[in-house]
Design an enzyme around this catalytic site. Structure first.
Site, PDB file in Angstrom:
ATOM      1  N   ARG A  58      79.720 -26.062 -25.097  1.00 20.65           N
ATOM      2  CA  ARG A  58      79.400 -24.856 -24.072  1.00 20.65           C
ATOM      3  C   ARG A  58      79.147 -23.588 -25.051  1.00 20.65           C
ATOM      4  O   ARG A  58      78.352 -22.755 -24.457  1.00 20.65           O
ATOM      5  CB  ARG A  58      80.476 -24.713 -23.305  1.00 20.65           C
ATOM      6  CG  ARG A  58      80.675 -25.778 -22.316  1.00 20.65           C
ATOM      7  CD  ARG A  58      81.990 -25.757 -21.433  1.00 20.65           C
ATOM      8  NE  ARG A  58      82.181 -26.724 -20.606  1.00 20.65           N
ATOM      9  CZ  ARG A  58      83.120 -26.619 -19.411  1.00 20.65           C
ATOM     10  NH1 ARG A  58      83.606 -25.438 -19.178  1.00 20.65           N
ATOM     11  NH2 ARG A  58      83.250 -27.618 -18.602  1.00 20.65           N
ATOM     12  N   GLU A 112      73.682 -28.073 -13.711  1.00 20.82           N
ATOM     13  CA  GLU A 112      74.544 -26.975 -13.063  1.00 20.82           C
ATOM     14  C   GLU A 112      74.401 -25.597 -13.977  1.00 20.82           C
ATOM     15  O   GLU A 112      74.387 -25.663 -15.357  1.00 20.82           O
ATOM     16  CB  GLU A 112      76.113 -27.598 -13.045  1.00 20.82           C
ATOM     17  CG  GLU A 112      76.879 -26.442 -12.235  1.00 20.82           C
ATOM     18  CD  GLU A 112      78.229 -26.589 -12.090  1.00 20.82           C
ATOM     19  OE1 GLU A 112      78.865 -27.214 -12.856  1.00 20.82           O
ATOM     20  OE2 GLU A 112      78.888 -26.067 -10.999  1.00 20.82           O
TER      21      GLU A 112
HETATM   22  C1  LIG Z   1      85.143 -25.311 -13.135  1.00 19.08           C
HETATM   23  C2  LIG Z   1      85.967 -26.068 -13.846  1.00 19.08           C
HETATM   24  C3  LIG Z   1      87.434 -26.087 -13.646  1.00 19.08           C
HETATM   25  C4  LIG Z   1      87.672 -27.563 -12.951  1.00 19.08           C
HETATM   26  O1  LIG Z   1      86.950 -28.586 -13.926  1.00 19.08           O
HETATM   27  C5  LIG Z   1      87.976 -29.636 -14.143  1.00 19.08           C
HETATM   28  N1  LIG Z   1      87.843 -30.284 -15.337  1.00 19.08           N
HETATM   29  C6  LIG Z   1      87.324 -29.428 -16.517  1.00 19.08           C
HETATM   30  N2  LIG Z   1      87.328 -30.350 -17.453  1.00 19.08           N
HETATM   31  C7  LIG Z   1      87.197 -31.844 -16.824  1.00 19.08           C
HETATM   32  C8  LIG Z   1      87.092 -33.129 -17.308  1.00 19.08           C
HETATM   33  N3  LIG Z   1      86.664 -33.419 -18.695  1.00 19.08           N
HETATM   34  N4  LIG Z   1      87.367 -34.063 -16.379  1.00 19.08           N
HETATM   35  C9  LIG Z   1      87.707 -33.872 -15.295  1.00 19.08           C
HETATM   36  N5  LIG Z   1      87.887 -32.404 -14.741  1.00 19.08           N
HETATM   37  C10 LIG Z   1      87.606 -31.471 -15.443  1.00 19.08           C
HETATM   38  C11 LIG Z   1      89.502 -29.018 -14.021  1.00 19.08           C
HETATM   39  O2  LIG Z   1      90.454 -29.848 -13.824  1.00 19.08           O
HETATM   40  C12 LIG Z   1      89.160 -27.838 -12.886  1.00 19.08           C
HETATM   41  O3  LIG Z   1      89.440 -28.370 -11.860  1.00 19.08           O
END
Ligand SMILES: CCC[C@H]1O[C@@H](n2cnc3c(N)ncnc32)[C@H](O)[C@@H]1O
Length: 469
Positions: free
Chosen positions: A86, A157
């Site tokens: 990112r 996105e």
């Molecule tokens: C929008 C970013 C925050 C959300 O994005 C989830 N999040 C981030 N990285 C991963 C990943 N690699 N696998 C599953 N969920 C993920 C976090 O838990 C939070 O809810």
């Protein structure tokens, strides 16, 4: 050297996408039932709410295995990109891949698509049966877009505001808006070749008590910037705040305002859908309580008629969920979506009043953004952030004023404690003041930043409103 040539040179896998036509040819081999834009269009026509998790791990085979588990329980698949990618730190992502190989488990918080390259990512998209979207948080997402789209992802996105202001500290809006015009133009080129790629501005922003009107303003701006570049499938999004009437109203207002502004700017040949993000703030650690938050988000997404809901997992309070936990969040959400499917939220005065309030607030902000830009939306956005007209609560970006302070009212809706320089009409500012004063008197304490802190912690402490003990 052309800009594109410069972008493709920033990492060796850029070579994989030297010929744009190769990506188009590959996209033409993808069966229509795996096209993200088509799935959203059909769902929106049918009035159903699709489910999608977030998910991403470092190594390709593990990521495929993860998505194969999740695709049993969801309608649309993600690929969450790791934090190094990112920030265009592909060297660090490479180290993360190496460490993951040595450790036998993912040492990155997402899939480093740029490092893996097109051949590997085509293997990924071919291994799954459902439409795939890239979810990330990248201010300069040009190379990631080139590689993702040539690899068969059919949704992307983000945006020049929503993937800068909440995600970066020192990236200027001039640069992120310009780099995202590149991404949108690339998708516009795919569109010109008959391939419809979906774009989804990141609705929740910092996910912390964001007033609906502010996230709607950003979503509509990013939708317009995408339309300008030829994008024709747009999903505008919103992060659940937890007040039933405000959330239902927010989804309704977002859809109607998006159509208003897109038509006003002369567009009518686009496909619009909405996405509702289950609670984006702090979660309770207890899994049973976490399921309650997840189910509440699914219920409201369904009743509000969102086209898509982004699910959470019972591991939310801890970090990246296991495949099983992620699947549980999907199952709980699907159960709830099925149960509310035939009972849209009934029209009611509270929702209608909130819809009208949100519409007036969005119009007040966007009128000023357009005036500042003198018709140039990107320029107006830069000037609006400089002036604090657009102001995202709790955002790290240096170019964000951070003056507008949100707080919940006595019923849990998000109101404004301090407006900063956000240009809301006096009668609306007075309304927010009265909402907050009513709570202060009930709680027998002054309206203060302590209320804001209490609200930020409330849900993880099994409440919605941060009442004093
Ligand atoms: C929008 C970013 C925050 C959300 O994005 C989830 N999040 C981030 N990285 C991963 C990943 N690699 N696998 C599953 N969920 C993920 C976090 O838990 C939070 O809810």
């Amino acid at each position: 050297m052309s800009e594109r040539h410069g972008v493709l040179e920033t990492w060796p896998t850029g070579k994989d996408v030297t010929h744009f036509e190769d990506g188009v040819k590959y996209q033409q081999t993808i069966p229509e039932n795996k096209n993200f834009a088509r799935a959203l269009r059909i769902a929106d026509e049918q009035g159903i709410t699709l489910s999608q998790p977030r998910a991403g791990v470092a190594l390709l085979d593990e990521h495929i295995a993860l998505l194969k588990v999740l695709e049993q329980e969801c309608d649309l698949l993600p690929t969450t990109i790791d934090a190094y990618t990112r920030l265009n730190r592909y060297e660090d992502a490479a180290v993360g891949i190496q460490k993951s190989l040595e450790a036998g488990t993912s040492k990155l918080n997402g899939l480093p698509v740029v490092n893996h390259g097109v051949a590997a990512c085509r293997h990924l998209t071919e291994s799954l049966q459902k439409p795939l979207q890239v979810r990330h948080g990248t201010p300069d997402a040009r190379l990631l877009a080139e590689i993702s789209l040539a690899s068969g992802f059919t949704s992307y996105e983000g945006g020049g505001i929503s993937y800068n202001i909440p995600y970066a500290k020192r990236v200027t809006l001039e640069k992120s808006l310009r780099d995202w015009q590149y991404c949108d133009r690339l998708i516009g080129l795919y569109e010109e070749h008959g391939i419809r790629i979906n774009r989804e501005p990141f609705g929740p922003l910092t996910g912390t008590l964001i007033p609906p009107f502010m996230s709607h303003a950003v979503a509509i701006i990013e939708g317009l910037l995408a339309l300008e570049q030829g994008v024709r499938s747009i999903t505008v999004g919103y992060g659940q705040v937890g007040s039933l009437t405000q959330d239902v109203a927010a989804v309704k207002a977002l859809r109607e305002l998006s159509h208003d502004y897109f038509h006003q700017q002369g567009y009518d040949d686009y496909e619009l859908s909405t996405v509702f993000h289950q609670w984006m703030g702090g979660f309770p650690e207890d899994e049973a309580k976490a399921f309650s938050v997840i189910a509440w988000g699914a219920a409201v997404a369904g009743m509000a008629g969102a086209t898509k809901v982004i699910t959470k997992s019972p591991h939310e309070a801890f970090g990246i969920p296991t495949a099983a936990a992620n699947a549980q969040g999907l199952k709980a959400s699907r159960q709830m979506l099925n149960m509310v499917r035939d009972q849209p939220f009934p029209a009611c005065r509270a929702v209608d009043l909130e819809v009208e309030l949100i519409k007036r607030e969005v119009r007040a902000v966007l009128d000023r953004v357009f005036a500042l830009g003198n018709g140039d939306i990107a320029r107006g956005t830069v000037l609006a952030f400089e002036a604090g007209v657009l102001d995202i609560p709790f955002a790290p970006a240096a170019c964000n004023a951070g003056k507008m302070t949100p707080v919940r009212d006595n019923a849990g809706a998000i109101r404004i404690l301090e407006p900063g320089a956000v240009p809301l009409p006096d009668d609306i500012l007075a309304m927010h003041h009265d909402f907050v004063a009513a709570r202060a008197s009930v709680e027998r304490r002054p309206a203060s930043f302590q209320m804001v802190v209490d609200d930020i912690n409330a849900v993880s402490h099994s409440k919605l409103i941060g009442r004093p003990e």
